[in-house]
Design a protein around this motif. Structure first.
Motif, PDB file in Angstrom:
ATOM      1  N   GLY A 225      18.833  -4.546  -2.915  1.00  0.00           N
ATOM      2  CA  GLY A 225      17.691  -5.173  -3.565  1.00  0.00           C
ATOM      3  C   GLY A 225      16.322  -4.776  -3.056  1.00  0.00           C
ATOM      4  O   GLY A 225      15.305  -5.201  -3.614  1.00  0.00           O
ATOM      5  N   TRP A 226      16.252  -3.944  -2.006  1.00  0.00           N
ATOM      6  CA  TRP A 226      14.966  -3.616  -1.391  1.00  0.00           C
ATOM      7  C   TRP A 226      14.342  -2.339  -1.946  1.00  0.00           C
ATOM      8  O   TRP A 226      13.275  -1.931  -1.496  1.00  0.00           O
ATOM      9  N   GLN A 227      14.985  -1.700  -2.926  1.00  0.00           N
ATOM     10  CA  GLN A 227      14.548  -0.372  -3.337  1.00  0.00           C
ATOM     11  C   GLN A 227      13.146  -0.349  -3.941  1.00  0.00           C
ATOM     12  O   GLN A 227      12.460   0.677  -3.880  1.00  0.00           O
ATOM     13  N   ASP A 228      12.677  -1.466  -4.529  1.00  0.00           N
ATOM     14  CA  ASP A 228      11.339  -1.462  -5.113  1.00  0.00           C
ATOM     15  C   ASP A 228      10.324  -2.208  -4.250  1.00  0.00           C
ATOM     16  O   ASP A 228       9.231  -2.541  -4.698  1.00  0.00           O
ATOM     17  N   LYS A 229      10.691  -2.469  -2.998  1.00  0.00           N
ATOM     18  CA  LYS A 229       9.768  -3.080  -2.055  1.00  0.00           C
ATOM     19  C   LYS A 229       8.936  -1.962  -1.419  1.00  0.00           C
ATOM     20  O   LYS A 229       9.477  -0.962  -0.945  1.00  0.00           O
ATOM     21  N   GLY A 230       7.619  -2.137  -1.399  1.00  0.00           N
ATOM     22  CA  GLY A 230       6.792  -1.144  -0.757  1.00  0.00           C
ATOM     23  C   GLY A 230       7.039  -1.111   0.739  1.00  0.00           C
ATOM     24  O   GLY A 230       6.839  -2.113   1.429  1.00  0.00           O
ATOM     25  N   LEU A 231       7.511   0.025   1.244  1.00  0.00           N
ATOM     26  CA  LEU A 231       7.885   0.128   2.652  1.00  0.00           C
ATOM     27  C   LEU A 231       6.923   1.038   3.401  1.00  0.00           C
ATOM     28  O   LEU A 231       6.572   2.117   2.915  1.00  0.00           O
ATOM     29  N   PRO A 232       6.498   0.629   4.598  1.00  0.00           N
ATOM     30  CA  PRO A 232       5.680   1.527   5.429  1.00  0.00           C
ATOM     31  C   PRO A 232       6.500   2.725   5.886  1.00  0.00           C
ATOM     32  O   PRO A 232       7.731   2.723   5.843  1.00  0.00           O
ATOM     33  N   GLY A 233       5.806   3.743   6.354  1.00  0.00           N
ATOM     34  CA  GLY A 233       6.462   5.000   6.680  1.00  0.00           C
ATOM     35  C   GLY A 233       7.440   4.929   7.824  1.00  0.00           C
ATOM     36  O   GLY A 233       8.309   5.807   7.947  1.00  0.00           O
ATOM     37  N   ASN A 234       7.342   3.906   8.687  1.00  0.00           N
ATOM     38  CA  ASN A 234       8.251   3.846   9.841  1.00  0.00           C
ATOM     39  C   ASN A 234       9.497   3.005   9.564  1.00  0.00           C
ATOM     40  O   ASN A 234      10.268   2.730  10.478  1.00  0.00           O
ATOM     41  N   ILE A 235       9.708   2.597   8.305  1.00  0.00           N
ATOM     42  CA  ILE A 235      10.935   1.879   7.933  1.00  0.00           C
ATOM     43  C   ILE A 235      11.778   2.776   7.044  1.00  0.00           C
ATOM     44  O   ILE A 235      11.332   3.223   5.983  1.00  0.00           O
ATOM     45  N   ASP A 236      12.997   3.051   7.466  1.00  0.00           N
ATOM     46  CA  ASP A 236      13.958   3.813   6.673  1.00  0.00           C
ATOM     47  C   ASP A 236      14.884   2.841   5.954  1.00  0.00           C
ATOM     48  O   ASP A 236      15.517   1.985   6.596  1.00  0.00           O
ATOM     49  N   TYR A 237      14.975   2.976   4.632  1.00  0.00           N
ATOM     50  CA  TYR A 237      15.859   2.108   3.848  1.00  0.00           C
ATOM     51  C   TYR A 237      17.154   2.861   3.549  1.00  0.00           C
ATOM     52  O   TYR A 237      17.126   3.939   2.959  1.00  0.00           O
ATOM     53  N   VAL A 238      18.280   2.276   3.958  1.00  0.00           N
ATOM     54  CA  VAL A 238      19.569   2.949   3.790  1.00  0.00           C
ATOM     55  C   VAL A 238      20.427   2.320   2.694  1.00  0.00           C
ATOM     56  O   VAL A 238      21.551   2.739   2.470  1.00  0.00           O
ATOM     57  N   GLY A 239      19.888   1.305   1.988  1.00  0.00           N
ATOM     58  CA  GLY A 239      20.616   0.700   0.886  1.00  0.00           C
ATOM     59  C   GLY A 239      21.771  -0.166   1.339  1.00  0.00           C
ATOM     60  O   GLY A 239      21.832  -0.621   2.484  1.00  0.00           O
ATOM     61  N   HIS A 240      22.693  -0.415   0.401  1.00  0.00           N
ATOM     62  CA  HIS A 240      23.865  -1.240   0.712  1.00  0.00           C
ATOM     63  C   HIS A 240      24.693  -0.570   1.806  1.00  0.00           C
ATOM     64  O   HIS A 240      25.010   0.628   1.716  1.00  0.00           O
ATOM     65  N   VAL A 241      25.004  -1.311   2.837  1.00  0.00           N
ATOM     66  CA  VAL A 241      25.813  -0.797   3.944  1.00  0.00           C
ATOM     67  C   VAL A 241      27.210  -1.403   3.832  1.00  0.00           C
ATOM     68  O   VAL A 241      27.366  -2.624   3.946  1.00  0.00           O
ATOM     69  N   TYR A 242      28.190  -0.582   3.580  1.00  0.00           N
ATOM     70  CA  TYR A 242      29.552  -1.078   3.427  1.00  0.00           C
ATOM     71  C   TYR A 242      30.089  -1.598   4.760  1.00  0.00           C
ATOM     72  O   TYR A 242      29.649  -1.182   5.835  1.00  0.00           O
TER      73      TYR A 242
END
Length: 366
Positions: A225-242
Motif C-alpha cells: 500500500g505504500w507505492q504512492d506515498k511520497g518517499l524521501p531518497g533515503n527510504i527504499d521501498y521493497v513492497g510486500h515482503v513474503y
C-alpha cells in the motif's frame, strides 16, 4: 479435541496480519494432540498470494467468498466439533458467521469468539448501540483476544462477556529464527507493515520523521500500500515482503521498528506479531511506547522504546553493532523462555480445562 476455526486465512499473509498468529497457535495445538480444521474464504486475493501450501498440522477448507449459503454450509460442516472458534476480521460473512456459529453450542461443543483486533471491535461497539454483535457477546462461552490486558478484559465484560482472556501473540521458533543477513535488506532501520488508515499518522511520526532527521542513513520500508506515498531518497521501498523473507528483513538492518495502530497503542498490552517475529530473529527492536511493554520485553535491555521520531533517531545515533546484537540476543532468549506459541497453547488448555494457573496469568496481564 476437535477444533473448527473460522478465520481470515491460514495459508496467506497477504493483507492478513493475523496469519502468523493463527499459524503459531494452531501448529502448537496440533503438537499437543488437537485436530484443527480451518475454514477460510476465497477473498481479497489471498489465495492468489499464498505464501505456504496446506500444512500437515491443520486441514484447510477454502470456500467461495460470495454467497451466504457457502458460509452457512461450512458452519453446518463444523457441527459436532468440541470447540468452534469464530475469529474477528474474516473479511466477508463476519456478521453471518458470528450469529450462525452460536447455533452449534451444546453440551459437548463450546463456541468461542477470538478477537484478533479487540481495540477496533470494542471501539465499534462503544460507538454504535445498534451493532448486532452487542447482543451476541454474552452468548459465547468465552471471548479470547490476542492483546489488550485489563482494559480489554473490562471492556468485554462490560458488554456482558462470560469470560475474556488475552492469548497474546508469540513466537514460533520453527518459522521465525535468526538467519544470515541479506544484502537486499541492508540499512539502518527497517519497518514492515501494511499501510492502514489508523496507523499511517504514527508511521509518519515515528518512521518518516526519523528518516528525515538522519538523511545520510538508509531506511527500509516493507508492506503493501505504500507505492504512492511520497518517499524521501533515503527510504527504499521493497513492497510486500513474503513470510519466508521476514527473518532476513528483521535480521539484516541495524534495527527494526514496531509501530502500533492507534487503537492498540491506546488500549496497551497489545504487542503485534512483528514484535515476536523480530525478537525471534534476534533483531534489535525499537518500538513506539505503549502500556504493558515490560510484560513482554524489558526496555533498555531487550527492546528500545521511543516516544516519537526524534526518540527513534536518538536510539539509532547511539546504537552500534555490538549493542544492537546484545539487545537482539537478550530479546531472543526472553521470548524463547516465556513467549512461544507452545506457551500460549498450554495457556489455552489450562483455560478450557479450568485449571487455576490461567487466572494468575490473566492477573499478571493486568
Amino acid at each position: 479435541m476437535n477444533i473448527a476455526f473460522f478465520g481470515s486465512s491460514l495459508v496467506s499473509a497477504y493483507w492478513n496480519g493475523a496469519a502468523t498468529y493463527y499459524r503459531g497457535v494452531i501448529r502448537a495445538l496440533h503438537e499437543r494432540g488437537h485436530k484443527v480444521r480451518f475454514y477460510e474464504p476465497d477473498a481479497y486475493g489471498r489465495q492468489q498470494h499464498r505464501d505456504m501450501a496446506d500444512p500437515d498440522w491443520a486441514e484447510v477448507i477454502v470456500y467461495p467468498g460470495e454467497g451466504d449459503h457457502h458460509a452457512l454450509r461450512m458452519v453446518e460442516q463444523a457441527r459436532g466439533a468440541d470447540l468452534v472458534v469464530k475469529a474477528s476480521g474474516v473479511g466477508v460473512f463476519d456478521a453471518l458467521l458470528e450469529r450462525a456459529v452460536l447455533d452449534l453450542r451444546g453440551p459437548r461443543t463450546r463456541v468461542v469468539f477470538w478477537d484478533v483486533d479487540a481495540p477496533a471491535t470494542l471501539d465499534r461497539l462503544a460507538e454504535d448501540e445498534s451493532d448486532p454483535f452487542r447482543a451476541l457477546v454474552p452468548r459465547y462461552d468465552l471471548v479470547l483476544t490476542y492483546g489488550g490486558g485489563r482494559p480489554v478484559i473490562d471492556a468485554y465484560e462490560g458488554f456482558g462477556a462470560r469470560c475474556c482472556v488475552p492469548i497474546y501473540n508469540a513466537l514460533d521458533p520453527s518459522t521465525h529464527h535468526p538467519v544470515a543477513p541479506d544484502v537486499r535488506f541492508g540499512g539502518e532501520l527497517g519497518f514492515l507493515g501494511n499501510r492502514l488508515p489508523d496507523r499511517e499518522a504514527r508511521v509518519d511520526r515515528f518512521f518518516f520523521a526519523a528518516a528525515a532527521l538522519l538523511p545520510q542513513k538508509r531506511f527500509l520500508l516493507g508492506g503493501s500500500g505504500w507505492q504512492d506515498k511520497g518517499l524521501p531518497g533515503n527510504i527504499d521501498y521493497v513492497g510486500h515482503v513474503y513470510t519466508a523473507d521476514h527473518n532476513a528483513f528483521n535480521r539484516t538492518p541495524r534495527a527494526v521498528l514496531n509501530i502500533s495502530r492507534d487503537s492498540m497503542a491506546r488500549y496497551g498490552f497489545s504487542p503485534a506479531t512483528r514484535v515476536f517475529e523480530a525478537a525471534g530473529a534476534a533483531a534489535c527492536l525499537i518500538t513506539d511506547a505503549w502500556e504493558g511493554i515490560p510484560l513482554f520485553l524489558e526496555p533498555g535491555r531487550e527492546v528500545l522504546v521511543a516516544e516519537d521520531g526524534e526518540g527513534v533517531a536518538a536510539h539509532l545515533a547511539a546504537l552500534d553493532a555490538e549493542r544492537a546484537g546484545r539487545i537482539g540476543r537478550s530479546a531472543y532468549r526472553r521470548v524463547l523462555a516465556e513467549h512461544t506459541y507452545a506457551h500460549r497453547a498450554a495457556q489455552l488448555e489450562d483455560l478450557l480445562e479450568g485449571r487455576d494457573s490461567v487466572v494468575a496469568r490473566t492477573e499478571t496481564a493486568a
